[in-house]
Design an enzyme around this catalytic site. Structure first.
Site, PDB file in Angstrom:
ATOM      1  N   GLN A  20       0.797  -1.220   0.000  1.00 28.24           N
ATOM      2  CA  GLN A  20       0.000   0.000   0.000  1.00 28.24           C
ATOM      3  C   GLN A  20       0.835   1.278   0.000  1.00 28.24           C
ATOM      4  OE1 GLN A  20      -2.755  -1.717   3.266  1.00 28.24           O
ATOM      5  NE2 GLN A  20      -4.086  -0.410   2.063  1.00 28.24           N
ATOM      6  N   ARG A  77       3.679  -0.123  13.048  1.00 28.79           N
ATOM      7  CA  ARG A  77       3.302  -1.428  12.495  1.00 28.79           C
ATOM      8  C   ARG A  77       3.391  -1.356  10.977  1.00 28.79           C
ATOM      9  NH1 ARG A  77      -1.988  -3.432  10.791  1.00 28.79           N
ATOM     10  NH2 ARG A  77      -1.937  -5.701  10.797  1.00 28.79           N
ATOM     11  N   HIS A 119       0.874  -9.223   4.648  1.00 33.64           N
ATOM     12  CA  HIS A 119      -0.277  -8.335   4.489  1.00 33.64           C
ATOM     13  C   HIS A 119      -0.688  -8.412   3.015  1.00 33.64           C
ATOM     14  CE1 HIS A 119      -2.412  -4.659   6.382  1.00 33.64           C
ATOM     15  NE2 HIS A 119      -2.976  -4.847   5.195  1.00 33.64           N
ATOM     16  N   ASN A 163      -1.901 -10.487   8.604  1.00 29.99           N
ATOM     17  CA  ASN A 163      -2.914  -9.454   8.718  1.00 29.99           C
ATOM     18  C   ASN A 163      -4.210  -9.953   8.082  1.00 29.99           C
ATOM     19  OD1 ASN A 163      -3.861  -6.531   9.081  1.00 29.99           O
ATOM     20  ND2 ASN A 163      -4.299  -6.923   6.919  1.00 29.99           N
ATOM     21  N   GLU A 164      -5.262 -10.055   8.867  1.00 25.51           N
ATOM     22  CA  GLU A 164      -6.606 -10.335   8.355  1.00 25.51           C
ATOM     23  C   GLU A 164      -6.658 -11.508   7.388  1.00 25.51           C
ATOM     24  OE1 GLU A 164      -8.384  -6.764   6.829  1.00 25.51           O
ATOM     25  OE2 GLU A 164      -8.405  -5.793   8.781  1.00 25.51           O
ATOM     26  N   ASN A 292      -8.312  -5.690  14.345  1.00 23.09           N
ATOM     27  CA  ASN A 292      -8.637  -4.553  13.488  1.00 23.09           C
ATOM     28  C   ASN A 292     -10.136  -4.321  13.564  1.00 23.09           C
ATOM     29  OD1 ASN A 292      -5.975  -4.624  12.772  1.00 23.09           O
ATOM     30  ND2 ASN A 292      -6.324  -5.243  10.646  1.00 23.09           N
ATOM     31  N   TYR A 294     -13.329  -1.653  12.320  1.00 20.38           N
ATOM     32  CA  TYR A 294     -13.801  -0.493  11.549  1.00 20.38           C
ATOM     33  C   TYR A 294     -15.298  -0.235  11.709  1.00 20.38           C
ATOM     34  CZ  TYR A 294      -9.264  -0.356   9.247  1.00 20.38           C
ATOM     35  OH  TYR A 294      -7.920  -0.253   8.997  1.00 20.38           O
ATOM     36  N   GLU A 369      -5.479  -1.944  14.036  1.00 20.72           N
ATOM     37  CA  GLU A 369      -5.979  -0.989  13.036  1.00 20.72           C
ATOM     38  C   GLU A 369      -7.327  -0.447  13.471  1.00 20.72           C
ATOM     39  OE1 GLU A 369      -6.355  -2.238   8.924  1.00 20.72           O
ATOM     40  OE2 GLU A 369      -4.418  -3.286   9.031  1.00 20.72           O
ATOM     41  N   TRP A 416      -4.968   3.411  11.653  1.00 25.33           N
ATOM     42  CA  TRP A 416      -4.828   3.144  10.217  1.00 25.33           C
ATOM     43  C   TRP A 416      -5.322   4.379   9.488  1.00 25.33           C
ATOM     44  CZ3 TRP A 416      -2.413  -0.523   7.468  1.00 25.33           C
ATOM     45  CH2 TRP A 416      -2.567  -0.438   6.070  1.00 25.33           C
ATOM     46  N   GLU A 423      -5.506   1.871  -1.496  1.00 28.20           N
ATOM     47  CA  GLU A 423      -6.568   1.222  -0.741  1.00 28.20           C
ATOM     48  C   GLU A 423      -7.142   0.043  -1.558  1.00 28.20           C
ATOM     49  OE1 GLU A 423      -7.513   1.038   2.290  1.00 28.20           O
ATOM     50  OE2 GLU A 423      -9.346  -0.084   1.877  1.00 28.20           O
ATOM     51  N   TRP A 424      -6.263  -0.880  -1.917  1.00 23.61           N
ATOM     52  CA  TRP A 424      -6.638  -2.143  -2.557  1.00 23.61           C
ATOM     53  C   TRP A 424      -7.578  -1.931  -3.746  1.00 23.61           C
ATOM     54  CZ3 TRP A 424      -2.872  -4.934  -1.024  1.00 23.61           C
ATOM     55  CH2 TRP A 424      -2.397  -4.846   0.279  1.00 23.61           C
TER      56      TRP A 424
HETATM   57  C1  GBH Z   1      -7.990  -3.358   6.507  1.00 24.54           C
HETATM   58  O1  GBH Z   1      -8.941  -4.131   5.871  1.00 24.54           O
HETATM   59  C2  GBH Z   1      -6.656  -3.692   5.917  1.00 24.54           C
HETATM   60  O2  GBH Z   1      -5.839  -4.391   6.821  1.00 24.54           O
HETATM   61  C3  GBH Z   1      -5.932  -2.506   5.355  1.00 24.54           C
HETATM   62  O3  GBH Z   1      -4.914  -2.941   4.511  1.00 24.54           O
HETATM   63  C4  GBH Z   1      -6.911  -1.588   4.681  1.00 24.54           C
HETATM   64  O4  GBH Z   1      -6.282  -0.539   4.011  1.00 24.54           O
HETATM   65  C5  GBH Z   1      -7.829  -1.044   5.734  1.00 24.54           C
HETATM   66  O5  GBH Z   1      -8.415  -2.042   6.499  1.00 24.54           O
HETATM   67  C6  GBH Z   1      -8.937  -0.157   5.186  1.00 24.54           C
HETATM   68  O6  GBH Z   1      -9.753  -0.867   4.320  1.00 24.54           O
HETATM   69  O7  GBH Z   1     -16.847  -4.616   3.166  1.00 24.54           O
HETATM   70  O8  GBH Z   1     -18.760  -3.198   3.550  1.00 24.54           O
HETATM   71  O9  GBH Z   1     -18.849  -5.458   4.144  1.00 24.54           O
HETATM   72  C7  GBH Z   1     -10.244  -3.993   6.347  1.00 24.54           C
HETATM   73  C8  GBH Z   1     -11.137  -4.911   5.559  1.00 24.54           C
HETATM   74  C9  GBH Z   1     -13.138  -3.814   6.198  1.00 24.54           C
HETATM   75  C10 GBH Z   1     -13.150  -6.066   5.358  1.00 24.54           C
HETATM   76  C11 GBH Z   1     -14.566  -3.970   6.619  1.00 24.54           C
HETATM   77  C12 GBH Z   1     -14.556  -6.224   5.819  1.00 24.54           C
HETATM   78  C13 GBH Z   1     -16.619  -5.093   6.202  1.00 24.54           C
HETATM   79  C14 GBH Z   1     -17.445  -3.968   5.653  1.00 24.54           C
HETATM   80  N1  GBH Z   1     -12.436  -5.060   6.129  1.00 24.54           N
HETATM   81  N2  GBH Z   1     -15.225  -4.949   5.794  1.00 24.54           N
HETATM   82  S1  GBH Z   1     -18.010  -4.316   4.026  1.00 24.54           S
END
Ligand code: GBH
Length: 464
Positions: A20, A77, A119, A163-164, A292, A294, A369, A416, A423-424
């Site tokens: 990234q 990290r 990652h 990672n994840e 992590n 979110y 994160e 994060w 962002e992938w």
């Molecule tokens: C992380 O992934 C990663 O580790 C990081 O590399 C990335 O940049 C960062 O977060 C931000 O995306 O997809 O609407 O159903 C987080 C990936 C985010 C996957 C929340 C599952 C659920 C919401 N996750 N997602 S949704």
């Protein structure tokens, strides 16, 4: 929430990942990863963005270290690019030297290196040989781990295996919205297992070669809520919890897959790829479990008739990441939302930490994160205002404090991300950084959130 004070020694850090931020995709002997292939395939990423240059951290690492020092970070990290240090299954010294310089630079500045071995950037040659659905990939990961842990050893304070792995398995092999973009449900479950196995193999390598270092893994655990109080909706939560959370927590912490996961997915696979001893291998004791967080997930049992919402995880794909759970529907959530469309709900952070603490009372935890993408406001004088990010961070840090108040053993928090980055599947369109990257000039500019985070780290208390 203002004035909340954190325990002495609480670690304030920031996180990034190799593909990234680094760029320099072809420099110094680096081989392609599945993300090079995927991002260079038309239609896979927004605007066809790739990580070829990214934030050019590979060349600007010293400047980035100075930003970390000014921020007052206690830890950084980052992830190590497997195809940079071990292309073709052989050590690439120039790649190793990059991370060696980075680690020394962190130590000189009093910042703890927290290194993630994986990652998401699998060497393409290993995907060509079958990728994570194939057992050999786990064995190759053990060899790579031995090489880089041997080289950096306990200069790295904390080694994180993965990672994840949820994303690697289900987004990579079931929904296909991440590299390598395959849509094969059975393969996704085989990938789950080989990621768990690889975690255990690498964990043992860390124990042997870096006995003074801490060992961890980072999981994106889901906080799953039912749409109603019905038994059917409770069962939908149970099923998604098995796929999302217990598929990893089971082997890694308890040494066994949950029986309900195997039963729920029996139509997809017989799990014959699990060999005697694998689950015990995966259960290497962890010094810290990385989490992590979110947002939250809302589910209901699908009656087979009413229109589906499918509001989770499908992204730009017609295929579901939720293997074998066609009878579960994902509902849109109440806002507000970030620029990713993810709902903002700090209460899920507290809930998740308390759940983990209740299930594993002796397991130290770390938020590895948390953060948010928003459209930042850049003013003519060059300032970057990101009030909504500051508000998001403040409320989630407060939610971590609330979990600590109620007994959870949380050792630190990593925002994060340090920098805007690739962002992938969303490329450079979504910005998570507390430091802005101008992608034309690669200039770094502190956003308001960076100044806010600097105060948090300096005072160990939430600023007003
Ligand atoms: C992380 O992934 C990663 O580790 C990081 O590399 C990335 O940049 C960062 O977060 C931000 O995306 O997809 O609407 O159903 C987080 C990936 C985010 C996957 C929340 C599952 C659920 C919401 N996750 N997602 S949704």
């Amino acid at each position: 929430m203002t004035g909340r004070v954190f325990p002495p020694g609480f670690l304030w850090g920031s996180a990034t990942a190799a593909y990234q931020i680094e760029g320099a995709a072809r420099a110094d002997g680096r081989a392609p990863s599945i993300w090079d292939t995927y991002s260079h395939t038309p239609g896979r990423t927004l605007n066809s963005d790739t990580g070829d240059v990214a934030a050019d951290h590979y060349h600007r690492w010293a400047e980035d270290l100075d930003h970390m020092a000014r921020l007052g970070l206690g830890a950084y990290r980052f992830s190590i690019s497997w195809p940079r240090v071990f292309p073709g299954g052989r050590r690439n010294q120039r790649g190793v030297d990059f991370y060696s310089r980075l680690v020394d630079g962190l130590l000189e500045r009093g910042i703890r290196p927290v290194a993630t071995l994986y990652h998401w950037d699998l060497p393409q040659e290993l995907e060509d040989a079958g990728g994570w659905p194939v057992r050999d990939t786990a064995l190759r990961f053990g060899e790579y781990a031995a090489e880089i842990v041997g080289a950096l050893g306990d200069r790295v304070h904390t080694w994180t295996t993965f990672n994840e792995p949820w994303c690697s398995a289900y987004l990579g092999y079931a929904s296909g919205v991440h590299a390598p973009g395959r849509t094969e449900p059975a393969a996704a479950l085989a990938a789950v297992h080989h990621l768990n196995l690889a975690h255990g193999l690498a964990g043992r390598v860390v124990r042997e070669l870096a006995p003074a270092a801490e060992l961890s893994v980072t999981l994106n655990l889901h906080v799953i809520r039912p749409a109603s109080g019905s038994d059917a909706d409770a069962d939908a939560v149970r099923r998604i919890d098995a796929l999302a959370n217990r598929a990893f927590l089971g082997p890694m912490l308890d040494g066994a897959y949950p029986a309900d996961l195997l039963a729920d997915t029996a139509k997809v696979t017989d799990w014959s790829f699990v060999r005697d001893g694998d689950e015990r291998t995966a259960a290497v004791p962890l010094d810290v479990l990385g989490v992590n967080y979110y947002s939250t997930t809302l589910v209901r049992a699908w009656d087979g008739v009413s229109p589906r919402s499918d509001a989770d995880g499908h992204g730009r794909s017609a295929h579901s990441p939720w293997v074998g759970a066609q009878d579960v529907d994902f509902l849109p959530q109440p806002g507000p939302y970030t620029a990713m469309g993810w709902n903002i709900d700090p209460s899920g952070m507290t809930e998740l930490l308390l759940r983990l603490h209740a299930e594993h009372p002796d397991q130290p935890l770390m938020i590895t994160e948390n953060g948010a993408a928003f459209d930042d406001v850049v003013t003519p004088d060059g300032a970057v205002h990101d009030d909504r990010r500051v508000d998001y961070l403040r409320r989630h840090v407060d939610a971590v404090g609330a979990a600590i108040d109620r007994g959870a053993d949380v050792r630190g928090y990593f925002v994060w991300s340090l920098l805007d980055n690739f962002e992938w599947a969303y490329g450079y369109d979504r910005r998570f950084g507390i430091i802005r990257i101008d992608y034309d000039t690669l200039t770094r500019t502190w956003k308001d959130s960076a100044h806010w985070y600097q105060r948090l780290a300096a005072t160990n208390a939430l600023p007003d």
